[in-house]
Scaffold this motif. Structure first.
Motif, PDB file in Angstrom:
ATOM      1  N   TYR A  11      48.848  37.190  44.897  1.00  0.00           N
ATOM      2  CA  TYR A  11      47.980  38.000  44.049  1.00  0.00           C
ATOM      3  C   TYR A  11      47.151  37.133  43.110  1.00  0.00           C
ATOM      4  O   TYR A  11      45.960  37.384  42.904  1.00  0.00           O
ATOM      5  N   ASN A  12      47.758  36.088  42.536  1.00  0.00           N
ATOM      6  CA  ASN A  12      47.054  35.290  41.530  1.00  0.00           C
ATOM      7  C   ASN A  12      46.180  34.191  42.110  1.00  0.00           C
ATOM      8  O   ASN A  12      45.510  33.487  41.361  1.00  0.00           O
ATOM      9  N   ASP A  13      46.175  34.061  43.422  1.00  0.00           N
ATOM     10  CA  ASP A  13      45.310  33.054  44.032  1.00  0.00           C
ATOM     11  C   ASP A  13      43.867  33.534  44.143  1.00  0.00           C
ATOM     12  O   ASP A  13      42.985  32.770  44.512  1.00  0.00           O
ATOM     13  N   ILE A  14      43.648  34.798  43.875  1.00  0.00           N
ATOM     14  CA  ILE A  14      42.284  35.338  43.897  1.00  0.00           C
ATOM     15  C   ILE A  14      42.091  36.110  42.600  1.00  0.00           C
ATOM     16  O   ILE A  14      42.996  36.831  42.174  1.00  0.00           O
ATOM     17  N   LYS A  15      40.936  35.929  41.996  1.00  0.00           N
ATOM     18  CA  LYS A  15      40.654  36.711  40.789  1.00  0.00           C
ATOM     19  C   LYS A  15      39.504  37.651  41.102  1.00  0.00           C
ATOM     20  O   LYS A  15      38.490  37.243  41.642  1.00  0.00           O
ATOM     21  N   VAL A  16      39.716  38.909  40.783  1.00  0.00           N
ATOM     22  CA  VAL A  16      38.672  39.908  40.987  1.00  0.00           C
ATOM     23  C   VAL A  16      38.168  40.293  39.605  1.00  0.00           C
ATOM     24  O   VAL A  16      38.947  40.791  38.790  1.00  0.00           O
ATOM     25  N   VAL A  17      36.908  40.017  39.320  1.00  0.00           N
ATOM     26  CA  VAL A  17      36.391  40.323  37.988  1.00  0.00           C
ATOM     27  C   VAL A  17      35.326  41.406  38.073  1.00  0.00           C
ATOM     28  O   VAL A  17      34.807  41.698  39.150  1.00  0.00           O
ATOM     29  N   ASN A  18      35.072  42.064  36.930  1.00  0.00           N
ATOM     30  CA  ASN A  18      34.077  43.149  36.887  1.00  0.00           C
ATOM     31  C   ASN A  18      34.521  44.382  37.653  1.00  0.00           C
ATOM     32  O   ASN A  18      33.710  45.005  38.330  1.00  0.00           O
ATOM     33  N   LEU A  19      35.781  44.743  37.556  1.00  0.00           N
ATOM     34  CA  LEU A  19      36.211  45.936  38.262  1.00  0.00           C
ATOM     35  C   LEU A  19      35.448  47.154  37.768  1.00  0.00           C
ATOM     36  O   LEU A  19      35.407  47.419  36.570  1.00  0.00           O
ATOM     37  N   PRO A  20      34.847  47.913  38.646  1.00  0.00           N
ATOM     38  CA  PRO A  20      34.154  49.129  38.209  1.00  0.00           C
ATOM     39  C   PRO A  20      35.167  50.194  37.804  1.00  0.00           C
ATOM     40  O   PRO A  20      36.330  50.121  38.164  1.00  0.00           O
ATOM     41  N   HIS A  21      34.685  51.206  37.025  1.00  0.00           N
ATOM     42  CA  HIS A  21      35.560  52.328  36.681  1.00  0.00           C
ATOM     43  C   HIS A  21      35.826  53.163  37.925  1.00  0.00           C
ATOM     44  O   HIS A  21      34.955  53.287  38.782  1.00  0.00           O
ATOM     45  N   ALA A  22      37.004  53.761  37.972  1.00  0.00           N
ATOM     46  CA  ALA A  22      37.300  54.677  39.064  1.00  0.00           C
ATOM     47  C   ALA A  22      36.407  55.909  38.936  1.00  0.00           C
ATOM     48  O   ALA A  22      35.969  56.243  37.831  1.00  0.00           O
ATOM     49  N   PRO A  23      36.107  56.581  40.039  1.00  0.00           N
ATOM     50  CA  PRO A  23      35.363  57.847  39.962  1.00  0.00           C
ATOM     51  C   PRO A  23      36.097  58.793  39.017  1.00  0.00           C
ATOM     52  O   PRO A  23      37.317  58.709  38.898  1.00  0.00           O
ATOM     53  N   LYS A  24      35.343  59.710  38.379  1.00  0.00           N
ATOM     54  CA  LYS A  24      36.010  60.547  37.356  1.00  0.00           C
ATOM     55  C   LYS A  24      37.125  61.398  37.976  1.00  0.00           C
ATOM     56  O   LYS A  24      37.015  61.897  39.081  1.00  0.00           O
ATOM     57  N   GLY A  25      38.207  61.517  37.179  1.00  0.00           N
ATOM     58  CA  GLY A  25      39.364  62.251  37.672  1.00  0.00           C
ATOM     59  C   GLY A  25      40.298  61.390  38.499  1.00  0.00           C
ATOM     60  O   GLY A  25      41.339  61.851  38.947  1.00  0.00           O
ATOM     61  N   LYS A  26      39.915  60.124  38.719  1.00  0.00           N
ATOM     62  CA  LYS A  26      40.766  59.244  39.514  1.00  0.00           C
ATOM     63  C   LYS A  26      41.116  57.982  38.736  1.00  0.00           C
ATOM     64  O   LYS A  26      40.401  57.614  37.818  1.00  0.00           O
ATOM     65  N   LYS A  27      42.209  57.382  39.147  1.00  0.00           N
ATOM     66  CA  LYS A  27      42.562  56.098  38.538  1.00  0.00           C
ATOM     67  C   LYS A  27      42.866  55.058  39.622  1.00  0.00           C
ATOM     68  O   LYS A  27      43.362  55.402  40.707  1.00  0.00           O
ATOM     69  N   ILE A  28      42.572  53.814  39.263  1.00  0.00           N
ATOM     70  CA  ILE A  28      42.804  52.731  40.209  1.00  0.00           C
ATOM     71  C   ILE A  28      44.290  52.453  40.298  1.00  0.00           C
ATOM     72  O   ILE A  28      44.977  52.332  39.299  1.00  0.00           O
ATOM     73  N   GLN A  29      44.768  52.366  41.516  1.00  0.00           N
ATOM     74  CA  GLN A  29      46.185  52.197  41.744  1.00  0.00           C
ATOM     75  C   GLN A  29      46.503  50.798  42.251  1.00  0.00           C
ATOM     76  O   GLN A  29      47.583  50.290  42.041  1.00  0.00           O
ATOM     77  N   ASP A  30      45.556  50.226  42.960  1.00  0.00           N
ATOM     78  CA  ASP A  30      45.783  48.902  43.513  1.00  0.00           C
ATOM     79  C   ASP A  30      44.443  48.241  43.810  1.00  0.00           C
ATOM     80  O   ASP A  30      43.455  48.929  44.077  1.00  0.00           O
ATOM     81  N   VAL A  31      44.452  46.924  43.766  1.00  0.00           N
ATOM     82  CA  VAL A  31      43.257  46.136  44.085  1.00  0.00           C
ATOM     83  C   VAL A  31      43.644  45.189  45.203  1.00  0.00           C
ATOM     84  O   VAL A  31      44.548  44.377  45.042  1.00  0.00           O
ATOM     85  N   GLU A  32      42.997  45.346  46.323  1.00  0.00           N
ATOM     86  CA  GLU A  32      43.337  44.518  47.478  1.00  0.00           C
ATOM     87  C   GLU A  32      42.108  43.832  48.012  1.00  0.00           C
ATOM     88  O   GLU A  32      41.104  44.476  48.285  1.00  0.00           O
ATOM     89  N   VAL A  33      42.239  42.539  48.217  1.00  0.00           N
ATOM     90  CA  VAL A  33      41.142  41.793  48.811  1.00  0.00           C
ATOM     91  C   VAL A  33      41.527  41.435  50.239  1.00  0.00           C
ATOM     92  O   VAL A  33      42.634  40.952  50.478  1.00  0.00           O
ATOM     93  N   THR A  34      40.650  41.713  51.164  1.00  0.00           N
ATOM     94  CA  THR A  34      40.866  41.303  52.543  1.00  0.00           C
ATOM     95  C   THR A  34      39.812  40.269  52.907  1.00  0.00           C
ATOM     96  O   THR A  34      38.615  40.542  52.790  1.00  0.00           O
ATOM     97  N   LEU A  35      40.293  39.103  53.315  1.00  0.00           N
ATOM     98  CA  LEU A  35      39.381  38.075  53.802  1.00  0.00           C
ATOM     99  C   LEU A  35      39.438  38.119  55.316  1.00  0.00           C
ATOM    100  O   LEU A  35      40.429  37.710  55.925  1.00  0.00           O
ATOM    101  N   THR A  36      38.409  38.698  55.894  1.00  0.00           N
ATOM    102  CA  THR A  36      38.340  38.770  57.337  1.00  0.00           C
ATOM    103  C   THR A  36      38.031  37.376  57.871  1.00  0.00           C
ATOM    104  O   THR A  36      37.093  36.738  57.402  1.00  0.00           O
ATOM    105  N   VAL A  37      38.846  36.919  58.813  1.00  0.00           N
ATOM    106  CA  VAL A  37      38.611  35.586  59.371  1.00  0.00           C
ATOM    107  C   VAL A  37      38.522  35.661  60.890  1.00  0.00           C
ATOM    108  O   VAL A  37      38.924  36.647  61.503  1.00  0.00           O
ATOM    109  N   LYS A  38      37.960  34.611  61.464  1.00  0.00           N
ATOM    110  CA  LYS A  38      37.898  34.471  62.924  1.00  0.00           C
ATOM    111  C   LYS A  38      37.903  32.996  63.259  1.00  0.00           C
ATOM    112  O   LYS A  38      37.729  32.155  62.365  1.00  0.00           O
TER     113      LYS A  38
END
Ligand SMILES: [Mn+2]
Ligand SMILES: [Mn+2]
Ligand SMILES: [Zn+2]
Ligand SMILES: [Zn+2]
Lengths: 138, 138
Positions: free
Chosen positions: A109-136
DNA sequence: CTATTACTTTAGAATCATTATAAACTATTA
DNA sequence: TAATAGTTTATAATGATTCTAAAGTAATAG
């Protein structure tokens, strides 16, 4: 406490009876160092290798994985592929996802930093932040 | 150039014959302002509304979506759910994903910054960086 | 144009992953 | 030890997707 008892306790504390089948699957999934990412089909192949004495039915494997997921011992992963992928690493973390082989690899989790998280749509809350690095293949 | 011709050209330049069925689906998917996220089942319901004169078979909808994906006009999205989700926004971008309703909402690529990207595993290269913000009712 | 060819659509069958059913079995409780 | 509640299992059912092969249409050559 030995590993057998640890597994039994883990099951009991999740209100799951420690049956032979559940202990075998839990022992395989949870007594390990490294994260294991799998589909039910893959798990079934491993658990029911021909040399294995006691076979476990596919239905039970589905039931058990579902019970473990509901108990919070497994996480379902976002992939495409029309198969469910599960992760023994239940903490928030990120992934490399090989789109050619469908293989997953953890990123701490700490090997990637995600900054500037937007607000969740109204009535919702952020539950998790997941980054997927698609590789080939490079 | 009008929209009808634009669609025809888009198809031709992807080496797809502009059939009645493909033009109808392409017109529905691509002549819009806002991103559309969908499953084949949802698209089929919309395209084949009862009041619609010309029905398109489900097989054709599958074929067409697959052809559009291969031509790069649609992107498949990572979700769980054992259904394929498609996205009319083919550029790199992020998503809110409501785990209770399975609804997706776009987040502009530049609205989130991902720093400290790890190196890809050896022999592989990073192809895309996607952030999913899992949300639920607050 | 018209004929030939190549591609496309379609209904329906097949396949694959997953879930449901219901009978036999087993762990827990009384 | 008996009753019960939960579990496993084979098998059937379901739902999403892909396959098949016949009929239809678009592109192309003459
Ligand atoms: Mn998926
Ligand atoms: Mn999936
Ligand atoms: Zn993981
Ligand atoms: Zn999107």
């Amino acid at each position: 406490m030995n590993q057998k008892n640890k597994i039994t306790n883990k099951l009991r504390s999740s209100k799951l009876r420690p049956t032979k089948q559940r202990r075998k699957i839990a022992d395989f999934l949870f007594n390990r160092e490294k994260t294991f990412h799998f589909t039910v089909e893959e798990l079934n192949k491993i658990i029911n290798k021909k040399d294995n004495l006691q076979k476990i039915s596919l239905a039970t494997i589905y039931n058990t994985i579902d019970a473990f997921k509901k108990a919070g011992h497994l996480k379902e992963i976002l992939t495409n592929n029309n198969k469910s992928y599960y992760d023994t690493n239940i903490s928030s973390h990120h992934h490399f996802f090989d789109i050619e082989t469908n293989e997953l690899e953890d990123i701490n989790y700490n090997d990637i930093k995600v900054v500037n998280l937007p607000h969740a749509p109204k009535g919702k809350k952020i539950q998790d932040v997941e980054v997927t690095l698609t590789v080939k293949k490079s």
